[in-house]
Scaffold this motif. Structure first.
Motif, short mmCIF file in Angstrom:
data_model
loop_
_atom_site.label_atom_id
_atom_site.label_comp_id
_atom_site.label_asym_id
_atom_site.label_seq_id
_atom_site.Cartn_x
_atom_site.Cartn_y
_atom_site.Cartn_z
N GLU A 69 0.68 -1.13 0.09
CA GLU A 69 0.12 -0.07 -0.06
C GLU A 69 0.96 1.04 -0.06
O GLU A 69 0.38 2.25 -0.91
CB GLU A 69 -0.92 -0.06 1.09
CG GLU A 69 -1.97 -1.01 1.10
CD GLU A 69 -1.64 -2.50 1.33
OE1 GLU A 69 -0.40 -2.48 1.92
OE2 GLU A 69 -2.11 -3.41 1.10
N HIS A 70 1.84 1.28 0.83
CA HIS A 70 2.88 2.22 0.88
C HIS A 70 3.56 2.50 -0.58
O HIS A 70 3.52 3.94 -0.94
CB HIS A 70 3.78 2.29 1.76
CG HIS A 70 5.01 3.28 1.85
ND1 HIS A 70 4.95 4.59 2.32
CD2 HIS A 70 6.18 3.14 1.52
CE1 HIS A 70 5.66 5.33 2.47
NE2 HIS A 70 7.16 4.36 1.65
N GLU A 73 0.82 4.25 -2.81
CA GLU A 73 0.51 5.48 -2.71
C GLU A 73 1.50 6.42 -3.09
O GLU A 73 1.21 7.46 -3.54
CB GLU A 73 0.44 5.64 -1.19
CG GLU A 73 0.01 7.10 -0.76
CD GLU A 73 -0.03 7.06 0.72
OE1 GLU A 73 -0.47 8.22 1.46
OE2 GLU A 73 0.25 6.20 1.76
N ASN A 76 1.28 6.62 -6.85
CA ASN A 76 0.00 7.62 -7.19
C ASN A 76 0.31 9.08 -7.02
O ASN A 76 0.00 10.09 -8.09
CB ASN A 76 -1.16 7.15 -6.31
CG ASN A 76 -1.65 6.11 -6.89
OD1 ASN A 76 -1.83 5.69 -7.93
ND2 ASN A 76 -2.35 5.27 -5.78
N TYR A 77 1.03 9.56 -5.80
CA TYR A 77 1.57 10.97 -5.93
C TYR A 77 2.42 11.29 -7.14
O TYR A 77 2.31 12.32 -7.53
CB TYR A 77 2.36 11.13 -4.75
CG TYR A 77 1.24 11.22 -3.33
CD1 TYR A 77 0.71 12.21 -3.17
CD2 TYR A 77 1.77 10.33 -2.20
CE1 TYR A 77 -0.19 12.21 -2.21
CE2 TYR A 77 1.01 10.47 -0.98
CZ TYR A 77 -0.03 11.65 -1.02
OH TYR A 77 -0.73 11.56 -0.06
#
Length: 753
Positions: A69-70, A73, A76-77
């Motif tokens: 998940e990290h 994320e 996505n940034y």
């Protein structure tokens, strides 16, 4: 300020100036201020995250909670930042690229850490992870595509010179960045990378020099790799070199790094040259090509041996299979890299049709030299010939360049044949592994051969479609050949130019090397050139519309316009002097009279009683020559020859124009039937007698005085009259009546026509 600059109507460039010259008006507390279009004032304070390779499991292969998940994320940034960057106006996009270094650092981190094609199997096999990775790859490619775009609209653009310097001076593109781009996108997005590289090298030609300098770096990489696997068991080691010697000990981890390194370098260069073929010429150096061959034949086999000794155990079998596969791929990439570099010489000739003979021979010699230098390495040349048959390449070269060095070609083929005979000593299992990685099966070689033959046919068809040059261009080509081969005729040169597709260099080489075809060798080397007749061009036009003008001598055996070979022995130039050297010798020849004497003697009509020169009235008549024997058929009644019945002017003798008795008829005795032809001697004697009897005998003609007294003493009346008479009648004397006399003789049959 940011809101005003982001408004749709803020950017105005009515004069269509490039960004480097454009000044924008910015209001600061109501006061207008001019700011350059490329300025730090337009940069947004925004930090861009770096890309990191995903690590979802620990050293014990246990899943790390939250790691997936990290990672997603962060990605996505990065994607959001790239989308924001793409939406910026052109001037703000470039202002952020220049003054915000974190943007390029983020892009470079992705190129370095993203998995290449050979490492995708090690990447987490999760659908959402693969999907977000592909999305990130897409936006990174869009950013690099926008970086090489120097014009987005008529108002938003930069000049090529400024744009190229901007890319080069700010290290936006470098040799490592270009190679990493090719590694990431060169296979799946080939069209985009092709266009990107072509645009980049047009904007900034200095990148070509950078790659030229980078070749020495690649040679050094291969050299360092060779030194790591050199065997020096008997070398004396100094105490100060103990650490260095110890550092040469290779562990499995170091071996893995070396395998990945050589695979990355070879695949990077292969993909780069596939996407930008013009750079291939830079790599055609003897040092670089030699390193490819030696690393393939010597270093990589030692890497196989080292891998077998370090990892061929049950507990490391997975790593062993992985590294062995990468070594196999490395060898395939090296073969492909070598093929791309040397085959570029042939591909350029087939694709573009190089017209200059010098350039063509230079490329052919480059190919032969590289192959000759590689023949000594049996390991390399055997595998290379298996996947890229050299005999097929040599056949292509012999067709596109007939002047190829046959001695060198024979040496190459004989060496390859000798190598293939000893092929049993090669590790066949390894070769099968290489074949499986390359995707090239031996049955596919025939298909490749057919494709190459098709390329040859296309090349030949393009050569045949060359249009004949105009008259001025043809004269220029002939003069080029004439400057070196001055002994050749223009017509012969024109035939040679036509045979060699109007290439003057090939004609010169063929003549000097005596390699002309047989049909040209049989021609006369001094053959003159006959320029085209304008009437023939008009006739060709008429023929195209159905009309055609012909000549009775067209297409006969002596027509040089339609026949290349003419029997010159049947052609005589000038006056023929085969039998008689002059007219007197011909008149004195009595052979023809003797041949017909027996015919007329049977009629008892002719009596040759004189020895003077005979009358040549009937020289043109070949009477009696066709008779086969001396017997004549007497069944038919005798007919008196018509010539015996002629009287009057037929037997007249030419006299001077002043002779009043010129038309006097012959006496009855002279025209008697007893004479078939009168004796010319008697006729001349009678004519001479009449001539002198009128003038008082030979030399007795009355001389009229035209000299008179000396000048200044006066002249008598008779002298003046005589002078006037001479001046009036001088045209009837001397040389002025020869033509009339000769015509009269010809009519009488006295001169053969």
């Amino acid at each position: 300020m940011e809101n005003d600059s982001m408004s749709p109507g803020f950017f105005q460039n009515p004069e269509c100036k490039p960004l480097e010259d454009l000044q924008l008006t910015l209001k600061n507390e109501g006061i207008p201020e001019l700011v350059s279009a490329l300025n730090k004032r337009w940069v947004v304070d925004r930090y861009f995250l770096y890309y990191e390779a995903p690590i979802f499991n620990d050293s014990n292969d246990h899943e790390i909670v939250g790691a997936k998940e990290h990672w997603m994320e962060i990605v996505n940034y990065i994607i959001d930042d790239l989308i924001w960057l793409l939406k910026l106006p052109y001037f703000r996009f470039w202002s952020n690229i220049i003054h915000n270094t974190s943007i390029m650092e983020m892009l470079i981190s992705f190129l370095q850490e993203a998995p290449p094609y050979y490492a995708l199997d090690d990447f987490p096999n999760s659908h959402d992870v693969r999907e977000i990775l592909n999305k990130l790859r897409h936006y990174v490619l869009l950013i690099f595509a926008r970086l090489v775009t120097n014009k987005e609209s008529s108002e938003e653009f930069m000049t090529r010179l400024y744009h190229g310097n901007l890319l080069y001076d700010n290290f936006i593109f470098t040799v490592p960045i270009i190679l990493d781009l090719c590694q990431q996108y060169g296979r799946e997005n080939k069209k985009t990378i092709d266009k990107l590289l072509k645009t980049l090298f047009i904007l900034q030609p200095l990148y070509r020099d950078d790659f030229k300098r980078a070749i020495s770096f690649f040679v050094q990489v291969f050299s360092n790799l060779e030194r790591r696997f050199e065997e020096t068991p008997n070398d004396v080691i100094l105490l100060t070199e103990g650490v260095k010697k110890q550092s040469k000990e290779i562990s499995l981890t170091i071996l893995e790094d070396l395998i990945v390194h050589i695979l990355d370098v070879s695949s990077n260069l292969t993909i780069f040259l596939e996407n930008y073929p013009p750079a291939t010429e830079l790599f055609q150096t003897s040092n670089f090509m030699t390193k490819i061959v030696t690393v393939y034949s010597n270093t990589i086999p030692k890497m196989y041996e080292k891998l077998d000794s370090l990892a061929m155990r049950e507990d490391k079998m997975i790593k062993y299979i992985e590294l062995k596969h990468r070594l196999d791929v490395s060898r395939v990439e090296l073969l492909k890299l070598y093929r791309i570099i040397i085959y570029k010489n042939i591909a350029d000739i087939l694709e573009t049709g190089i017209e200059l003979e010098i350039d063509m021979k230079k490329r052919v010699e480059n190919y032969l030299d590289h192959v000759t230098n590689a023949i000594s390495e049996k390991e390399f040349i055997t595998d290379y010939h298996r996947f890229y048959p050299i005999d097929v390449d040599l056949e292509i070269l012999s067709q596109i360049c007939p002047e190829v060095d046959t001695i060198k070609c024979d040496f190459i083929l004989n060496s390859i044949h000798a190598t293939i005979v000893d092929e049993k000593s090669v590790n066949n299992s390894y070769k099968d592994a290489v074949a499986s990685c390359s995707g090239i099966n031996p049955p596919q070689q025939q298909q490749q051969h057919q494709q190459q033959q098709l390329e040859i046919e296309n090349f030949d068809s393009r050569e045949q479609e060359k249009i004949k040059p105009n008259e001025e261009e043809l004269v220029r080509l002939m003069s080029e050949v004439k400057e070196i081969l001055c002994h050749l005729g223009d017509g012969f040169i024109e035939r040679c130019l036509k045979h060699y597709n109007y290439d003057s260099t090939r004609v010169i080489n063929a003549v000097l090397e005596e390699t002309l075809p047989s049909d040209l060798k049989e021609l006369d080397f001094s053959l003159p050139y006959i320029p085209p007749d304008p009437e023939e061009a008009a006739a060709a036009v008429d023929s195209a519309f159905g009309a055609q003008r012909l000549n009775v001598f067209d297409n006969d055996e002596f027509d040089i316009m339609t026949n290349d070979k003419i029997d010159m022995s049947r052609i005589h130039r000038g006056k023929r002097k085969d039998k008689y050297k002059d007219v007197n010798e011909m008149l004195n020849d009595k052979n023809d009279i003797k041949k017909v004497n027996h015919i007329y003697s049977k009629y008892n009509l002719v009596s040759y009683e004189y020895d003077d020169e005979y009358d040549d009235t009937y020289d043109s008549h070949d009477i009696g020559e066709t008779a086969q024997d001396d017997t004549l058929e007497m069944d038919r009644p005798f007919t008196t020859p018509r010539v015996l019945l002629r009287k009057g002017r037929d037997d007249e003798i030419y006299e001077d124009d002043d002779d009043d008795d010129e038309n006097e008829e012959l006496t009855e005795a002279q025209t008697s039937r007893d004479y078939f032809v009168q004796n010319p001697a008697e006729l001349r004697a009678k004519a001479e007698q009449r001539y002198f009897s009128k003038r008082g005998g030979r030399g007795g003609s009355q001389q009229k005085d035209v000299v008179g007294n000396a000048k200044g003493q006066g002249q008598e009346k008779n002298v003046v009259i005589n002078r006037d008479h001479k001046n009036t009648n001088k045209s009837t004397r001397a040389n002025h009546n020869r033509r009339v006399g000769s015509q009269w003789k010809r009519r009488q049959g006295m001169i053969p026509s």
